[in-house]
Scaffold this motif. Structure first.
Motif, PDB file in Angstrom:
ATOM      1  N   PRO A   1       0.560  -1.436   0.134  1.00 23.14           N
ATOM      2  CA  PRO A   1      -0.055   0.173   0.024  1.00 23.14           C
ATOM      3  C   PRO A   1       1.613   1.155  -0.018  1.00 23.14           C
ATOM      4  O   PRO A   1       2.036   0.960   0.770  1.00 23.14           O
ATOM      5  CB  PRO A   1      -0.807   0.066   1.191  1.00 23.14           C
ATOM      6  CG  PRO A   1      -0.952  -1.621   1.350  1.00 23.14           C
ATOM      7  CD  PRO A   1       0.480  -1.900   1.286  1.00 23.14           C
ATOM      8  N   ASP A   2       0.286   2.480  -1.147  1.00 23.91           N
ATOM      9  CA  ASP A   2       1.376   3.620  -0.971  1.00 23.91           C
ATOM     10  C   ASP A   2       1.937   3.961  -0.009  1.00 23.91           C
ATOM     11  O   ASP A   2       2.758   5.128   0.889  1.00 23.91           O
ATOM     12  CB  ASP A   2       0.469   4.631  -1.432  1.00 23.91           C
ATOM     13  CG  ASP A   2       0.843   3.732  -2.837  1.00 23.91           C
ATOM     14  OD1 ASP A   2       1.281   3.852  -3.504  1.00 23.91           O
ATOM     15  OD2 ASP A   2      -0.044   4.691  -3.765  1.00 23.91           O
ATOM     16  N   LEU A   3       0.368   4.085   1.459  1.00 26.85           N
ATOM     17  CA  LEU A   3       0.295   4.844   2.512  1.00 26.85           C
ATOM     18  C   LEU A   3       1.936   4.343   3.681  1.00 26.85           C
ATOM     19  O   LEU A   3       2.540   5.147   3.868  1.00 26.85           O
ATOM     20  CB  LEU A   3      -0.661   4.125   3.632  1.00 26.85           C
ATOM     21  CG  LEU A   3      -0.424   4.781   4.782  1.00 26.85           C
ATOM     22  CD1 LEU A   3      -0.432   5.998   4.934  1.00 26.85           C
ATOM     23  CD2 LEU A   3      -1.698   4.252   5.998  1.00 26.85           C
ATOM     24  N   LEU A   4       1.891   2.709   3.371  1.00 26.78           N
ATOM     25  CA  LEU A   4       3.209   1.748   4.109  1.00 26.78           C
ATOM     26  C   LEU A   4       5.179   2.914   3.359  1.00 26.78           C
ATOM     27  O   LEU A   4       5.602   2.613   4.473  1.00 26.78           O
ATOM     28  CB  LEU A   4       3.280   0.575   3.844  1.00 26.78           C
ATOM     29  CG  LEU A   4       1.804   0.172   4.725  1.00 26.78           C
ATOM     30  CD1 LEU A   4       2.140  -0.960   4.895  1.00 26.78           C
ATOM     31  CD2 LEU A   4       2.207   0.512   6.427  1.00 26.78           C
ATOM     32  N   VAL A   5       4.441   3.024   1.674  1.00 22.90           N
ATOM     33  CA  VAL A   5       5.655   3.322   1.324  1.00 22.90           C
ATOM     34  C   VAL A   5       6.091   4.812   2.045  1.00 22.90           C
ATOM     35  O   VAL A   5       7.048   4.466   1.937  1.00 22.90           O
ATOM     36  CB  VAL A   5       5.405   3.594   0.016  1.00 22.90           C
ATOM     37  CG1 VAL A   5       6.737   3.916  -1.008  1.00 22.90           C
ATOM     38  CG2 VAL A   5       5.292   1.385  -1.032  1.00 22.90           C
ATOM     39  N   GLY A   6       5.366   5.519   2.167  1.00 22.55           N
ATOM     40  CA  GLY A   6       5.480   6.549   2.552  1.00 22.55           C
ATOM     41  C   GLY A   6       6.120   6.533   3.565  1.00 22.55           C
ATOM     42  O   GLY A   6       7.187   7.356   4.192  1.00 22.55           O
TER      43      GLY A   6
ATOM     44  N   ASP B   1       4.789  11.591  13.122  1.00 21.38           N
ATOM     45  CA  ASP B   1       3.284  11.114  12.917  1.00 21.38           C
ATOM     46  C   ASP B   1       3.293  10.020  11.606  1.00 21.38           C
ATOM     47  O   ASP B   1       2.133   9.453  11.793  1.00 21.38           O
ATOM     48  CB  ASP B   1       3.453  12.607  11.150  1.00 21.38           C
ATOM     49  CG  ASP B   1       3.015  13.490  11.822  1.00 21.38           C
ATOM     50  OD1 ASP B   1       2.453  14.110  12.601  1.00 21.38           O
ATOM     51  OD2 ASP B   1       3.173  14.925  11.051  1.00 21.38           O
ATOM     52  N   ALA B   2       5.001   9.091  11.389  1.00 24.02           N
ATOM     53  CA  ALA B   2       4.521   7.398  10.622  1.00 24.02           C
ATOM     54  C   ALA B   2       4.443   7.035  11.583  1.00 24.02           C
ATOM     55  O   ALA B   2       3.319   6.001  11.385  1.00 24.02           O
ATOM     56  CB  ALA B   2       6.274   7.710   9.697  1.00 24.02           C
TER      57      ALA B   2
ATOM     58  N   ARG C   1       0.692   3.610  14.529  1.00 26.15           N
ATOM     59  CA  ARG C   1       0.235   2.835  15.936  1.00 26.15           C
ATOM     60  C   ARG C   1      -1.629   3.113  16.415  1.00 26.15           C
ATOM     61  O   ARG C   1      -2.350   2.058  16.067  1.00 26.15           O
ATOM     62  CB  ARG C   1       0.041   3.823  17.129  1.00 26.15           C
ATOM     63  CG  ARG C   1       1.961   3.747  17.690  1.00 26.15           C
ATOM     64  CD  ARG C   1       1.993   4.432  19.009  1.00 26.15           C
ATOM     65  NE  ARG C   1       3.441   4.954  19.856  1.00 26.15           N
ATOM     66  CZ  ARG C   1       4.222   5.584  19.935  1.00 26.15           C
ATOM     67  NH1 ARG C   1       3.390   6.871  19.673  1.00 26.15           N
ATOM     68  NH2 ARG C   1       4.996   5.736  20.451  1.00 26.15           N
ATOM     69  N   ASP C   2      -2.050   3.506  14.623  1.00 32.25           N
ATOM     70  CA  ASP C   2      -3.513   3.812  14.551  1.00 32.25           C
ATOM     71  C   ASP C   2      -3.135   2.362  13.673  1.00 32.25           C
ATOM     72  O   ASP C   2      -4.199   2.335  14.154  1.00 32.25           O
ATOM     73  CB  ASP C   2      -4.106   4.902  13.636  1.00 32.25           C
ATOM     74  CG  ASP C   2      -3.872   6.078  14.705  1.00 32.25           C
ATOM     75  OD1 ASP C   2      -3.820   6.701  16.122  1.00 32.25           O
ATOM     76  OD2 ASP C   2      -3.459   7.076  13.741  1.00 32.25           O
TER      77      ASP C   2
END
Length: 135
Positions: A63-68, A93-94, A99-100
């Motif tokens: 997922p792109d979120l994890l790449v960032g 923030d990462a 954690r979320d």
């Protein structure tokens, strides 16, 4: 599992920043071994957060979120002395996003089911060995 590559870091933060943080002798080229080490570390941190909720390794594509998030974690780790405030803020923030994800507040769009969707443990003890019927 590699969540990001050196090319991802270059596209997000520029090649010069990677050169400055990895080639401390000549300042001429990106030290790919240093980058690979920090990307592996960032991937291990991500796995530690995801392991309680998702089956690892995750299916492709990542997922792109994890790449960032991986890029932000690795970038922070590349600063051995004092990271600039923006780099530190992106790192924080990462970690908060990870954690979320671990808590279930953010869900990754994956084809495979999650490991622990309810967060509860289920135990199967099998048949009883001793009972009134079985002495």
């Amino acid at each position: 599992m590699p969540y990001a590559t050196q090319a991802d870091l270059v596209s997000r933060f520029g090649e010069q920043e990677l050169i400055d943080q990895t080639d401390r002798i000549n300042g001429a080229v990106v030290d790919a071994a240093v980058v690979a080490r920090e990307l592996a570390y960032a991937g291990a941190v991500i796995d530690a957060y995801l392991a309680s909720r998702y089956a690892l390794p995750l299916p492709d594509p990542v997922p792109d979120l994890l790449v960032g998030l991986c890029c932000d974690l690795a970038r922070y780790a590349l600063y051995t002395d004092a990271a600039p405030e923006t780099v530190r803020d992106r790192y924080k923030d990462a970690v908060a996003r990870l954690r979320d994800i671990a808590a279930g507040a953010i869900k990754l769009d994956l084809a495979t089911p999650s490991v622990a969707s309810s967060g509860l443990v289920q135990i199967d003890t099998g048949a009883r060995l001793f009972s009134r019927e079985n002495r």
